[in-house]
Motif scaffolding. Structure first.
Motif, short mmCIF file in Angstrom:
data_model
loop_
_atom_site.label_atom_id
_atom_site.label_comp_id
_atom_site.label_asym_id
_atom_site.label_seq_id
_atom_site.Cartn_x
_atom_site.Cartn_y
_atom_site.Cartn_z
N GLU A 124 0.84 -1.20 0.00
CA GLU A 124 0.00 0.00 0.00
C GLU A 124 0.87 1.25 0.00
O GLU A 124 2.07 1.18 0.25
N THR A 143 -5.49 -7.24 -0.06
CA THR A 143 -6.40 -7.11 -1.20
C THR A 143 -6.78 -8.49 -1.69
O THR A 143 -5.93 -9.37 -1.81
N ASN A 175 -11.20 -2.08 2.04
CA ASN A 175 -9.82 -2.20 1.57
C ASN A 175 -9.57 -3.54 0.92
O ASN A 175 -8.90 -3.64 -0.10
N THR A 182 -4.14 -1.47 7.51
CA THR A 182 -4.46 -0.70 6.31
C THR A 182 -3.23 -0.50 5.43
O THR A 182 -3.29 -0.67 4.21
N ALA A 239 -13.08 3.11 0.42
CA ALA A 239 -12.15 2.75 1.49
C ALA A 239 -11.68 3.97 2.29
O ALA A 239 -11.68 3.94 3.53
#
Lengths: 182, 195
Positions: free
Chosen positions: A133, B146, B101, B141, B109
């Motif tokens: 991320e 995913t 998420n 997070t 999200a």
């Protein structure tokens, strides 16, 4: 064996995911056609919204690459990472990924254009991009929104998990695609 | 941060081009042209597939798939967030944000994540220092769990891959590993901090 399992998961994940969404929509009586079209309109906007970010990143990359800077810097680091099975080409991606999601997407796109989407580097870059991320963006926006100033160990944990995801990507892409491509 | 990096890339590149006898400064002009072409090719190549997944995700959202995942994950949530009361709005908001998420719902999200932060802040004793629950939430997070990496699959298709979804399983593996490391490190740091 592992290769087959991974191929099966990759082949079935998306069709099953789409089926699950449609069945859920059917059960909950969602007007699937109208919802799909309304959502797709948003996707159109997303693609156009990232264009300026891609443009900025491609310009920066092009100058660094064409001036010979990128090659020079990457050759410096190559002896450190290549014995570990990390191609030097993905290093810029590893550095940029936690900082900018669309910037990293630009780097992945550039790597696929140069080396091919189905090359080892293309597959590795795709896996890295998908599995981590934009750590700094998330931390800044989330903590900033509620006025937290002392974030304690959140930065180090976020970066360590990016590093772990990066190394895991290198490992698994070698394992699954390494033999087939070399 | 990005300001400095981008500026650095361009200035260093220009300087190197100027002193490198093999290239010269005209790479700057050619880079501006090629970057423009490339940005349009990639962004336009993405439109169709990105629109497809946004459409699918809209159905998922309206069918309550996110709420369903949040409910399924709540038992795990109780173990990950021992400081949050099980039935509290904070727990609900956190699980919902994590589900969005996992589904890769970019548009949902972030707002859900900010809502979760608000709920966590309401339970926080010191308003400028991150609480334990906030640290764990952010660890999860930023690790980026995913289920299906839709944007990357779209980009691969746009770049002419013969098998755009080939990376789904490897991505799941890497993201699971990264998340496990994040959760364990967060645990370790929390324990050390409270001693």
């Amino acid at each position: 064996m592992i290769l087959e399992v991974f191929a099966v998961i990759s082949r079935w994940a998306i069709p099953l995911f789409i089926l699950a969404i449609l069945v859920a929509g059917l059960i909950r009586r969602v007007p699937v056609y109208e919802s799909f079209v309304a959502g797709a309109k948003e996707g159109f906007d997303t693609a156009l919204r990232i264009l300026p970010y891609l443009l900025a990143m491609f310009f920066g990359i092009a100058i660094l690459r064409d001036s010979g800077t990128l090659d020079a810097v990457l050759s410096l680091f190559a002896p450190l990472v290549e014995p570990l099975g990390i191609p030097r080409e993905v290093l810029p991606l590893a550095i940029l990924r936690p900082l900018s999601g669309s910037g990293a997407l630009g780097v992945v796109s550039e790597l696929m254009r140069t080396h091919g989407a189905d090359s080892f580097i293309g597959l590795l870059a795709s896996t890295i991009q998908g599995s981590t991320e934009t750590t700094f963006y998330v931390l800044t926006v989330y903590f900033g929104s509620v006025g937290i100033r002392n974030v304690r160990h959140a930065v180090s944990v976020g970066l360590m998990s990016d590093l772990a995801g990066f190394l895991a990507s290198v490992f698994i892409v070698h394992l699954v695609f390494g033999a087939a491509l070399s | 941060m990005m300001n400095r990096i981008w500026l650095g890339m361009i200035l260093i590149g220009m300087l190197a081009a100027a002193i490198n006898p093999n290239v010269g400064l005209d790479v700057v002009a050619s880079a501006s042209v090629s970057a423009g072409e490339q940005a349009v090719t990639v962004a336009f190549g993405l439109i169709g597939i990105l629109a497809f997944w946004s459409g699918m995700m809209r159905i998922a959202q309206e069918a309550g798939l996110m709420r369903w995942i949040a409910r399924v994950l709540t038992p795990i949530g109780r173990r990950l967030f021992p400081s949050l009361p099980a039935e509290s709005p904070a727990m609900g908001a956190v699980m919902l944000a994590l589900s969005a998420n996992m589904l890769g719902l970019g548009n949902a999200a972030t707002p859900l994540g900010l809502k979760a932060m608000e709920e966590l802040q309401a339970l926080n004793r010191n308003r400028t220092v991150a609480s334990d629950a906030m640290c764990t939430f952010l660890a999860l997070t930023t690790a980026g769990v995913t289920l299906v990496p839709t944007t990357v699959v779209a980009l691969r298709a746009a770049q002419g891959s013969s098998d755009p979804t080939a990376i789904v399983a490897t991505t799941m593996f890497a993201t699971t590993f990264g998340t496990t490391v994040a959760v364990m490190l967060d645990r370790f740091m929390l324990r050390r901090g409270h001693r």
